[in-house]
Design a protein around this motif. Sequence first.
Motif, PDB file in Angstrom:
ATOM      1  N   ASN A 100       0.850  -1.135   0.013  1.00  0.00           N
ATOM      2  CA  ASN A 100       0.162   0.055   0.129  1.00  0.00           C
ATOM      3  C   ASN A 100       0.869   1.221  -0.189  1.00  0.00           C
ATOM      4  O   ASN A 100       0.312   2.312  -0.642  1.00  0.00           O
ATOM      5  N   LYS A 101       1.831   1.164   0.968  1.00  0.00           N
ATOM      6  CA  LYS A 101       2.899   2.314   0.886  1.00  0.00           C
ATOM      7  C   LYS A 101       3.440   2.507  -0.435  1.00  0.00           C
ATOM      8  O   LYS A 101       3.522   3.816  -1.050  1.00  0.00           O
ATOM      9  N   VAL A 103       2.313   1.890  -3.259  1.00  0.00           N
ATOM     10  CA  VAL A 103       1.477   2.205  -4.643  1.00  0.00           C
ATOM     11  C   VAL A 103       0.701   3.675  -4.203  1.00  0.00           C
ATOM     12  O   VAL A 103       0.463   4.492  -5.018  1.00  0.00           O
ATOM     13  N   TYR A 104       0.486   4.031  -2.840  1.00  0.00           N
ATOM     14  CA  TYR A 104      -0.428   5.107  -2.667  1.00  0.00           C
ATOM     15  C   TYR A 104       0.534   6.232  -2.462  1.00  0.00           C
ATOM     16  O   TYR A 104       0.205   7.394  -2.164  1.00  0.00           O
ATOM     17  N   SER A 105       1.950   5.888  -2.126  1.00  0.00           N
ATOM     18  CA  SER A 105       2.857   7.354  -2.072  1.00  0.00           C
ATOM     19  C   SER A 105       3.554   7.358  -3.459  1.00  0.00           C
ATOM     20  O   SER A 105       4.481   8.185  -3.589  1.00  0.00           O
ATOM     21  N   GLY A 106       3.583   6.338  -4.420  1.00  0.00           N
ATOM     22  CA  GLY A 106       4.382   6.658  -5.675  1.00  0.00           C
ATOM     23  C   GLY A 106       5.814   6.058  -5.640  1.00  0.00           C
ATOM     24  O   GLY A 106       6.452   6.069  -6.451  1.00  0.00           O
ATOM     25  N   LEU A 107       6.145   5.480  -4.293  1.00  0.00           N
ATOM     26  CA  LEU A 107       7.412   4.923  -4.228  1.00  0.00           C
ATOM     27  C   LEU A 107       7.685   3.781  -5.187  1.00  0.00           C
ATOM     28  O   LEU A 107       8.905   3.556  -5.350  1.00  0.00           O
ATOM     29  N   GLY A 108       6.750   2.854  -5.433  1.00  0.00           N
ATOM     30  CA  GLY A 108       7.144   1.651  -6.056  1.00  0.00           C
ATOM     31  C   GLY A 108       5.951   0.901  -6.809  1.00  0.00           C
ATOM     32  O   GLY A 108       4.751   1.664  -6.694  1.00  0.00           O
ATOM     33  N   GLU A 109       5.970  -0.249  -7.126  1.00  0.00           N
ATOM     34  CA  GLU A 109       4.980  -1.048  -7.591  1.00  0.00           C
ATOM     35  C   GLU A 109       4.780  -2.297  -6.724  1.00  0.00           C
ATOM     36  O   GLU A 109       5.656  -2.677  -6.223  1.00  0.00           O
ATOM     37  N   GLU A 110       3.434  -2.599  -6.782  1.00  0.00           N
ATOM     38  CA  GLU A 110       2.960  -3.769  -5.924  1.00  0.00           C
ATOM     39  C   GLU A 110       3.191  -4.901  -6.832  1.00  0.00           C
ATOM     40  O   GLU A 110       3.085  -4.728  -8.160  1.00  0.00           O
TER      41      GLU A 110
END
Lengths: 151, 393
Positions: A100-101, A103-110
């Motif tokens: 979730n972090k 995906v929703y902060s833009g840091l990486g991909e799930e």
Amino acid sequence: MNQIRRHFCSVLFISLGCLLFVGFSVSSQVPVVRVVVNPSVESKEISVEQIRRIFSMRQTAWSNDQAITVYVLSNQQQTHQVFCIKVLGMFPYQLDRIWNKLVYSGLGEEPIKVQSEQEMLERVSQRPGAIGYVMQQIIGDNVNVIRVLEE
Amino acid sequence: MKLTTRAICLGLGLIGQSYSLDAEPLKINGFIAQGIVQAQDSNFVTDDGDVSVKLTEIGVNSAYRINPSFRMAGQAVYLEGGNRYPDGFRIDYLFLEWQLLNRPNWKIKTQIGRNKNYHWLYSSTRDVPHTRPSIVLPQSLYFDVFRDVALGVDGLVFIAQTNNKLGEWDVNLSYGNSRITEEQKKNLLGSNSSGKLKHDFDIQFSLYLRPNLTNFQFGFSLLDADFSYQRGDNDTLFTGDETSQRIMFNLLYQGQRWEIASEVMKERVIAENILFPGFYSDVTAEGGYLQARYFLSNQLTMLARLDIYDRDRQDRDGKNIETLSQDLVPGYFGLMDQATVGVTWKFAKNIQIQAEYHRVKGTGRLAPIFTPDTVINNSKYWNMWAIQLMYWF
């Protein structure tokens, strides 16, 4: 005296038999999850720390720079729960938080979610560098099973 | 042209170009949440303290990998939170990521554009309802009045991840500033301020360690931010400066049934000339929270949290505030302690409802900060409750 010994031995054997039966029943009920990779992946074994990093999406390339594509089942599926706890040593909600972090902060991909183990095997077999996990029997050589080294 | 606008143009251009290259598919995720909230005897949500539906959070994000080295990511949100923060649409983040190193044991990257704050436990997904432990986060650290400034920066972020025998390490460094809107300025300085408040720069550093094969995480972060105020026409305030320097420590334990989280901070705030020429204030605030979550089942989570905040560590009961204001401002404006209980019920895939109750002592984290509203916020003790339904994809 001998009769007592005989009774004692009988009780011991019966108890041992029961224990073995219970033990066998339990061990036969413990599901085994196998980590599968695309045949293009050179590694034959992997440490538990490394597989944690891969499924946490911290490690996104194999040692030969090949990109890793991670496939997972949904939280509701038993295979996913067993994989998280027995293989990664994590709880499913911990992975959810990490993804979730990302995906929703833009840091990486799930990871890519698949619907079934069959789909998991198909997708892993088709994508170079892919990794996934299944509980079902693996037939054929479309995917390789990778050994997870315990500490 | 503002950096954010430039980043948006760059992003749209790159996404457009990538579409034409027909590389990997564009990923789209989002969330929608609506709730009801009431903060009685305070202006935390509304001035009248009535039940309000000002608890709306909607967001859509997308990420696109252009090639192994470059990636774009952005999120737009629509928020309504009453007095907590300005309503409306905004770009939450939009940046270009450049992967500098990607090895099994090392990952180093930099991000340019509008970046989230990656330094605190919940800061990077503060607006994403289903990722939060509660609807309203602990105000000692996640101060809603200051939300837009603390949310992220227009600038540069540097992120390094590695692992060794001790465990997994994350290092984050960010530099930039944020645009302060008129509404945000009034939240901070009061409605009589007609000048311009500028966030000059903001530098933050954080370090995290997750020891190998444990359920613990430890972290600390440092913040240094400068603000300047330019006096306006018929202004009650004066041209001046403000500096915030913060140090924070955090801990997270994630067990099978329990999750324990705690963050503590010490913040030095220096203000010069803003209230009147020659005004100087240098105080150190302290605060933090201890939060426990219990997972009753995969669907049901209980929460209990204690959050404390003292605006001045040498004046914890606010006596100096009363003395300096000649009893116009009560001492409870110097603190804000909060006890929270809550429950989260995930009753369907990607849908959950969250409910919570807060008992609050003090008004130290209520807007406006520089010129306290002693008329509405005239209760030392006040209550708040909120219920929010959320869906994400």
